[in-house]
Design an enzyme around this catalytic site. Structure first.
Site, PDB file in Angstrom:
ATOM      1  N   GLY A   1       0.803  -1.211   0.000  1.00  0.00           N
ATOM      2  CA  GLY A   1       0.000   0.000   0.000  1.00  0.00           C
ATOM      3  C   GLY A   1       0.843   1.271   0.000  1.00  0.00           C
ATOM      4  N   THR A   2       1.870   1.282   0.817  1.00  0.00           N
ATOM      5  CA  THR A   2       2.718   2.470   0.920  1.00  0.00           C
ATOM      6  C   THR A   2       3.365   2.792  -0.423  1.00  0.00           C
ATOM      7  OG1 THR A   2       3.128   2.081   3.266  1.00  0.00           O
ATOM      8  CG2 THR A   2       4.752   3.419   2.082  1.00  0.00           C
TER       9      THR A   2
ATOM     10  N   ASN B   1      -8.899   4.276   7.506  1.00  0.00           N
ATOM     11  CA  ASN B   1      -8.385   3.118   8.234  1.00  0.00           C
ATOM     12  C   ASN B   1      -8.537   3.263   9.744  1.00  0.00           C
ATOM     13  OD1 ASN B   1      -6.304   5.125   7.291  1.00  0.00           O
ATOM     14  ND2 ASN B   1      -5.146   4.141   8.935  1.00  0.00           N
TER      15      ASN B   1
ATOM     16  N   GLN C   1      -8.552  -0.255   2.515  1.00  0.00           N
ATOM     17  CA  GLN C   1      -9.533  -0.750   3.496  1.00  0.00           C
ATOM     18  C   GLN C   1     -10.909  -0.993   2.874  1.00  0.00           C
ATOM     19  OE1 GLN C   1      -8.881  -1.689   6.512  1.00  0.00           O
ATOM     20  NE2 GLN C   1      -6.922  -0.734   6.983  1.00  0.00           N
TER      21      GLN C   1
ATOM     22  N   HIS D   1      -1.995  -7.616   2.365  1.00  0.00           N
ATOM     23  CA  HIS D   1      -2.060  -8.135   3.746  1.00  0.00           C
ATOM     24  C   HIS D   1      -3.270  -7.640   4.533  1.00  0.00           C
ATOM     25  CE1 HIS D   1      -0.466  -4.740   6.337  1.00  0.00           C
ATOM     26  NE2 HIS D   1      -0.099  -4.296   5.144  1.00  0.00           N
TER      27      HIS D   1
ATOM     28  N   THR E   1      12.982  -7.436  -9.940  1.00  0.00           N
ATOM     29  CA  THR E   1      12.463  -8.781 -10.197  1.00  0.00           C
ATOM     30  C   THR E   1      11.168  -8.999  -9.430  1.00  0.00           C
ATOM     31  OG1 THR E   1      14.691  -9.606 -10.550  1.00  0.00           O
ATOM     32  CG2 THR E   1      13.007 -11.248 -10.043  1.00  0.00           C
TER      33      THR E   1
ATOM     34  N   CYS F   1       2.151   6.424  21.111  1.00  0.00           N
ATOM     35  CA  CYS F   1       2.613   7.031  22.350  1.00  0.00           C
ATOM     36  C   CYS F   1       4.128   6.950  22.407  1.00  0.00           C
ATOM     37  CB  CYS F   1       1.997   6.264  23.515  1.00  0.00           C
ATOM     38  SG  CYS F   1       2.562   6.769  25.111  1.00  0.00           S
TER      39      CYS F   1
END
Ligand code: PLP
Length: 390
Positions: free
Chosen positions: A71-72, A151, A181, A203, A239, A328
């Site tokens: 996705g990134t 998301n 999503q 994923h 590849t 956090c």
């Protein structure tokens, strides 16, 4: 202790048959798809068939599917690729305040490089303000990027309306949609919706990590980010990850076949969860009260006064895995960018909890979760230290 995984929007367990298929491909079909001999041809055929399977699922042409590492990368390729390719036509780009970091940070970088980027605001339910989009659209806008399902909150964006608006006000602007999503969750096809570029990650739909694709409508050109051997029609050198590509195609096919069942079952789970949460006075639901505008597989709420990390770890001790987006770092609470954009108070924006589930969970699991949530919230309440310090 019973284990309950409610973090499917972060990642999903793979389909067993996808694992089996990938193992077979790794063992037997290890050739390089670019090699001219038999092993190469076999690998090339597997990649070609995977591309056809995904294209059939999305009702598009096989050459409109370009494989990436997830996705990134698909988001980076679509956004930077379009911004650079069409910079001669214009320097204006539009996105929203609530995009995934891989979209948001990419646009922030482009802004540093001299592009004029508009980050559209959202309303209190998390929907992108369409009036603001209309105002921002100009003749030299080359790209608009809006996600399909958020998301964090599960809010669905009005993709068809946005596409229509683009055609009327800025016909040359390309429309990119981060649909990570949404694929397998909502029934839609990019061609019907007027989407030019669309991101998918395997994923999130029970395929392998590190693989995804970009739907790239015929006629749309992009500047590649990676140069080299010219794989993926010159768009993405390197590849091909043959086993992951084959595994992703299978996962996409299974997820599309299951989509109606997925939507029905997760919608029932969603209504049970929202009912249970709305009965607890300590908690407040985030997103829209109109269930038609919320993805069925995500429920998001805040426990104002209770840092999300505290509730996440308390639930974890009961074997329940949920998520927080308010990362956090060294004790400093960082409010969620998405909730802040929705106008939530700081207290609410540091206490968000995301529940995300799939066909692997049941209504019985939801009942169990609600019981454990009530118990945990009651137990935590007396020591709600943040509240005490206010
Ligand atoms: C997970 C996610 C991504 C990133 O995908 P990766 O394959 O993990 O890089 C992008 N957009 C959305 C909406 C996501 O949920």
């Amino acid at each position: 202790m019973r284990a309950l995984y409610l973090d499917n929007a972060a990642t999903t367990p793979m389909y067993e048959e996808v694992i089996d298929t990938m193992a077979e491909v790794m063992r037997t079909y290890f050739g390089n798809p670019s090699s001219l001999h038999k092993l190469g041809v076999q690998a090339e055929q597997l990649v070609r068939r995977a591309r056809e399977t995904i294209a059939a699922g999305l009702r598009c042409a096989p050459e409109e599917i370009r494989f990436t590492s997830g996705g990134t990368e698909s988001n980076n390729l679509a956004i930077r690729g379009a911004a650079y390719r069409y910079r001669g036509r214009g320097m204006r780009l539009i996105t929203s305040e609530i995009e995934h970091a891989s979209v948001y940070e990419t646009f922030r970088q482009l802004a540093k490089e001299g592009f004029h980027v508009t980050f559209l605001p959202v309303d209190s339910t998390g929907q992108v303000e369409l009036d603001a989009l209309k105002d921002a659209l100009t003749a030299d806008t080359t790209l608009v990027s809006i996600m399909h399902v958020n998301n964090e909150t599960g809010r669905i964006q009005p993709i068809a309306d946005i596409a229509r608006m683009l055609r009327e006000h800025s016909p040359a602007a390309l429309f990119h949609v981060d649909a990570v999503q949404a694929i397998g969750k909502l029934p839609f096809f990019p061609g019907d919706l007027g989407i030019d570029l669309m991101t998918c990650a395997a994923h999130k739909l029970r395929g392998p990590k590190g693989i995804g694709f970009l739907y790239c409508r015929n006629g749309v050109e992009l500047s590649p980010l990676l140069l080299g051997g010219g794989q993926e029609n010159g768009l993405r050198s390197g590849t091909e990850n043959v086993p992951a590509i084959v595994g992703m195609a299978k996962a996409v096919r299974l997820a599309m076949e299951e989509q109606a069942a997925f939507a029905e079952q997760t919608a029932a789970m969603r209504s049970k969860l929202t009912e249970c949460i709305s009965q607890m006075p300590e908690l407040v639901l985030n997103g829209s009260p109109d269930k038609e505008t919320m993805a069925p597989h995500i429920v998001h709420f805040s426990y104002p006064g209770m840092k999300s990390e505290v509730l996440v770890h308390a639930l974890e001790q009961q074997g329940i895995y949920v998520s927080t987006r308010s990362a956090c770092s060294s004790g400093a609470e960082k409010p969620s960018r998405v909730l802040t954009a929705m106008g939530c108070s700081r207290e609410r924006a540091v206490s968000g909890i995301r529940l995300s589930y799939s066909l692997m969970q049941t209504l019985d699991d939801v009942d169990y979760f609600c019981l454990m949530l009530k118990e945990t919230v009651t137990r935590l309440k007396p020591s709600a230290s943040v509240r005490g310090r206010r």
